[in-house]
Motif scaffolding. Structure first.
Motif, PDB file in Angstrom:
ATOM      1  N   MET A   1       0.778  -1.037   0.035  1.00 43.13           N
ATOM      2  CA  MET A   1      -0.001   0.139  -0.119  1.00 43.13           C
ATOM      3  C   MET A   1       0.851   1.206   0.069  1.00 43.13           C
ATOM      4  N   LEU A   2       0.513   2.288  -0.917  1.00 38.72           N
ATOM      5  CA  LEU A   2       1.172   3.500  -0.800  1.00 38.72           C
ATOM      6  C   LEU A   2       0.236   4.311  -0.216  1.00 38.72           C
ATOM      7  N   ARG A   3       0.610   5.282   0.751  1.00 42.24           N
ATOM      8  CA  ARG A   3      -0.052   6.366   1.429  1.00 42.24           C
ATOM      9  C   ARG A   3       0.364   7.680   1.177  1.00 42.24           C
ATOM     10  N   PHE A   4      -0.447   8.597   0.931  1.00 45.62           N
ATOM     11  CA  PHE A   4       0.023   9.828   0.671  1.00 45.62           C
ATOM     12  C   PHE A   4      -0.874  10.863   1.752  1.00 45.62           C
ATOM     13  N   PRO A   5       0.070  11.316   2.821  1.00 46.59           N
ATOM     14  CA  PRO A   5      -0.872  12.071   3.755  1.00 46.59           C
ATOM     15  C   PRO A   5      -0.987  13.617   3.311  1.00 46.59           C
ATOM     16  N   CYS A   6      -1.788  14.003   3.784  1.00 49.21           N
ATOM     17  CA  CYS A   6      -2.112  15.794   3.820  1.00 49.21           C
ATOM     18  C   CYS A   6      -0.790  16.428   4.124  1.00 49.21           C
ATOM     19  N   ALA A   7      -0.151  17.277   3.252  1.00 46.33           N
ATOM     20  CA  ALA A   7       0.917  17.893   3.519  1.00 46.33           C
ATOM     21  C   ALA A   7       0.780  19.054   4.843  1.00 46.33           C
ATOM     22  N   LEU A   8      -0.352  19.269   5.003  1.00 44.33           N
ATOM     23  CA  LEU A   8      -0.706  20.280   6.115  1.00 44.33           C
ATOM     24  C   LEU A   8      -0.873  19.388   7.607  1.00 44.33           C
ATOM     25  N   GLY A   9      -0.896  18.230   7.405  1.00 43.73           N
ATOM     26  CA  GLY A   9      -0.773  17.406   8.661  1.00 43.73           C
ATOM     27  C   GLY A   9      -2.126  17.362   9.362  1.00 43.73           C
ATOM     28  N   CYS A  10      -3.317  17.525   8.601  1.00 42.48           N
ATOM     29  CA  CYS A  10      -4.774  17.284   9.221  1.00 42.48           C
ATOM     30  C   CYS A  10      -5.218  16.012   9.449  1.00 42.48           C
ATOM     31  N   GLY A  11      -4.451  14.915   9.010  1.00 39.22           N
ATOM     32  CA  GLY A  11      -4.678  13.628   9.373  1.00 39.22           C
ATOM     33  C   GLY A  11      -5.520  12.692   8.274  1.00 39.22           C
ATOM     34  N   TRP A  12      -5.843  13.448   7.026  1.00 35.52           N
ATOM     35  CA  TRP A  12      -6.468  12.676   5.907  1.00 35.52           C
ATOM     36  C   TRP A  12      -5.000  12.271   5.101  1.00 35.52           C
ATOM     37  N   SER A  13      -5.472  11.130   4.317  1.00 34.19           N
ATOM     38  CA  SER A  13      -4.340  10.723   3.520  1.00 34.19           C
ATOM     39  C   SER A  13      -5.190   9.596   2.320  1.00 34.19           C
ATOM     40  N   HIS A  14      -4.467   9.737   1.207  1.00 38.35           N
ATOM     41  CA  HIS A  14      -4.960   8.857   0.128  1.00 38.35           C
ATOM     42  C   HIS A  14      -4.146   7.879   0.165  1.00 38.35           C
ATOM     43  N   GLU A  15      -4.835   6.540  -0.169  1.00 41.34           N
ATOM     44  CA  GLU A  15      -4.051   5.375  -0.072  1.00 41.34           C
ATOM     45  C   GLU A  15      -4.335   4.783  -1.532  1.00 41.34           C
ATOM     46  N   GLU A  16      -3.162   4.038  -2.131  1.00 38.56           N
ATOM     47  CA  GLU A  16      -3.229   3.483  -3.279  1.00 38.56           C
ATOM     48  C   GLU A  16      -2.883   2.150  -3.053  1.00 38.56           C
ATOM     49  N   TRP A  17      -3.570   1.059  -3.572  1.00 38.44           N
ATOM     50  CA  TRP A  17      -3.041  -0.574  -3.497  1.00 38.44           C
ATOM     51  C   TRP A  17      -2.392  -1.030  -4.859  1.00 38.44           C
ATOM     52  N   PRO A  18      -1.370  -0.534  -5.328  1.00 37.61           N
ATOM     53  CA  PRO A  18      -0.965  -1.143  -6.601  1.00 37.61           C
ATOM     54  C   PRO A  18      -1.081  -2.527  -6.821  1.00 37.61           C
ATOM     55  N   SER A  19      -0.855  -3.405  -5.875  1.00 42.86           N
ATOM     56  CA  SER A  19      -0.933  -4.983  -6.085  1.00 42.86           C
ATOM     57  C   SER A  19      -2.648  -5.443  -6.235  1.00 42.86           C
ATOM     58  N   ALA A  20      -3.385  -4.278  -5.870  1.00 47.95           N
ATOM     59  CA  ALA A  20      -4.718  -4.749  -6.111  1.00 47.95           C
ATOM     60  C   ALA A  20      -5.356  -4.294  -7.562  1.00 47.95           C
ATOM     61  N   GLU A  21      -4.535  -3.737  -8.302  1.00 46.07           N
ATOM     62  CA  GLU A  21      -4.850  -3.273  -9.704  1.00 46.07           C
ATOM     63  C   GLU A  21      -5.029  -4.446 -10.511  1.00 46.07           C
ATOM     64  N   PRO A  22      -5.736  -4.556 -11.470  1.00 44.14           N
ATOM     65  CA  PRO A  22      -5.624  -5.618 -12.497  1.00 44.14           C
ATOM     66  C   PRO A  22      -4.371  -5.634 -13.219  1.00 44.14           C
ATOM     67  N   PHE A  23      -3.891  -6.900 -13.298  1.00 44.85           N
ATOM     68  CA  PHE A  23      -2.445  -6.918 -14.036  1.00 44.85           C
ATOM     69  C   PHE A  23      -2.850  -7.417 -15.478  1.00 44.85           C
ATOM     70  N   THR A  24      -2.409  -6.377 -16.225  1.00 43.24           N
ATOM     71  CA  THR A  24      -2.673  -6.551 -17.801  1.00 43.24           C
ATOM     72  C   THR A  24      -1.279  -6.663 -18.464  1.00 43.24           C
ATOM     73  N   LEU A  25      -1.116  -7.176 -19.732  1.00 46.13           N
ATOM     74  CA  LEU A  25       0.095  -7.021 -20.346  1.00 46.13           C
ATOM     75  C   LEU A  25      -0.333  -6.590 -21.627  1.00 46.13           C
ATOM     76  N   PRO A  26       0.568  -5.660 -22.053  1.00 42.94           N
ATOM     77  CA  PRO A  26       0.243  -4.763 -23.385  1.00 42.94           C
ATOM     78  C   PRO A  26       0.589  -5.886 -24.605  1.00 42.94           C
ATOM     79  N   PRO A  27      -0.392  -5.827 -25.718  1.00 34.30           N
ATOM     80  CA  PRO A  27      -0.250  -6.666 -26.805  1.00 34.30           C
ATOM     81  C   PRO A  27       1.331  -6.535 -27.457  1.00 34.30           C
TER      82      PRO A  27
END
Length: 82
Positions: A1-27
């Protein structure tokens, strides 16, 4: 998981779960050389990373509009290597 907290320190953060994204291969054409295969896969990975970056930046901008009205989010100084 990747967490991006608010730069102002308010307690909010955005989370990304790259391993949960569908894995696709390009043609990749059957006639592609190893160098072409590598280029195609690298371009595909860069496009996915750009989509993730845009998603994160949009979430941060929404947060600042909703929670810190009138303030601009600080510019990120690092997104990895270009």
């Amino acid at each position: 998981m990747l967490r991006f907290p608010c730069a102002l320190g308010c307690g909010w953060s955005h989370e990304e779960w790259p391993s949960a994204e569908p894995f696709t291969l390009p043609p990749v054409p059957l006639t592609a050389s190893p160098a072409e295969c590598s280029r195609i896969q690298s371009e595909h990975a860069a496009a996915r990373e750009d989509e993730r970056k845009q998603r994160i930046e949009a979430a941060i901008r929404r947060h600042f509009v909703e929670a810190h009205s009138g303030e601009e989010p600080p510019a990120r100084t690092s997104w990895g290597t270009p």
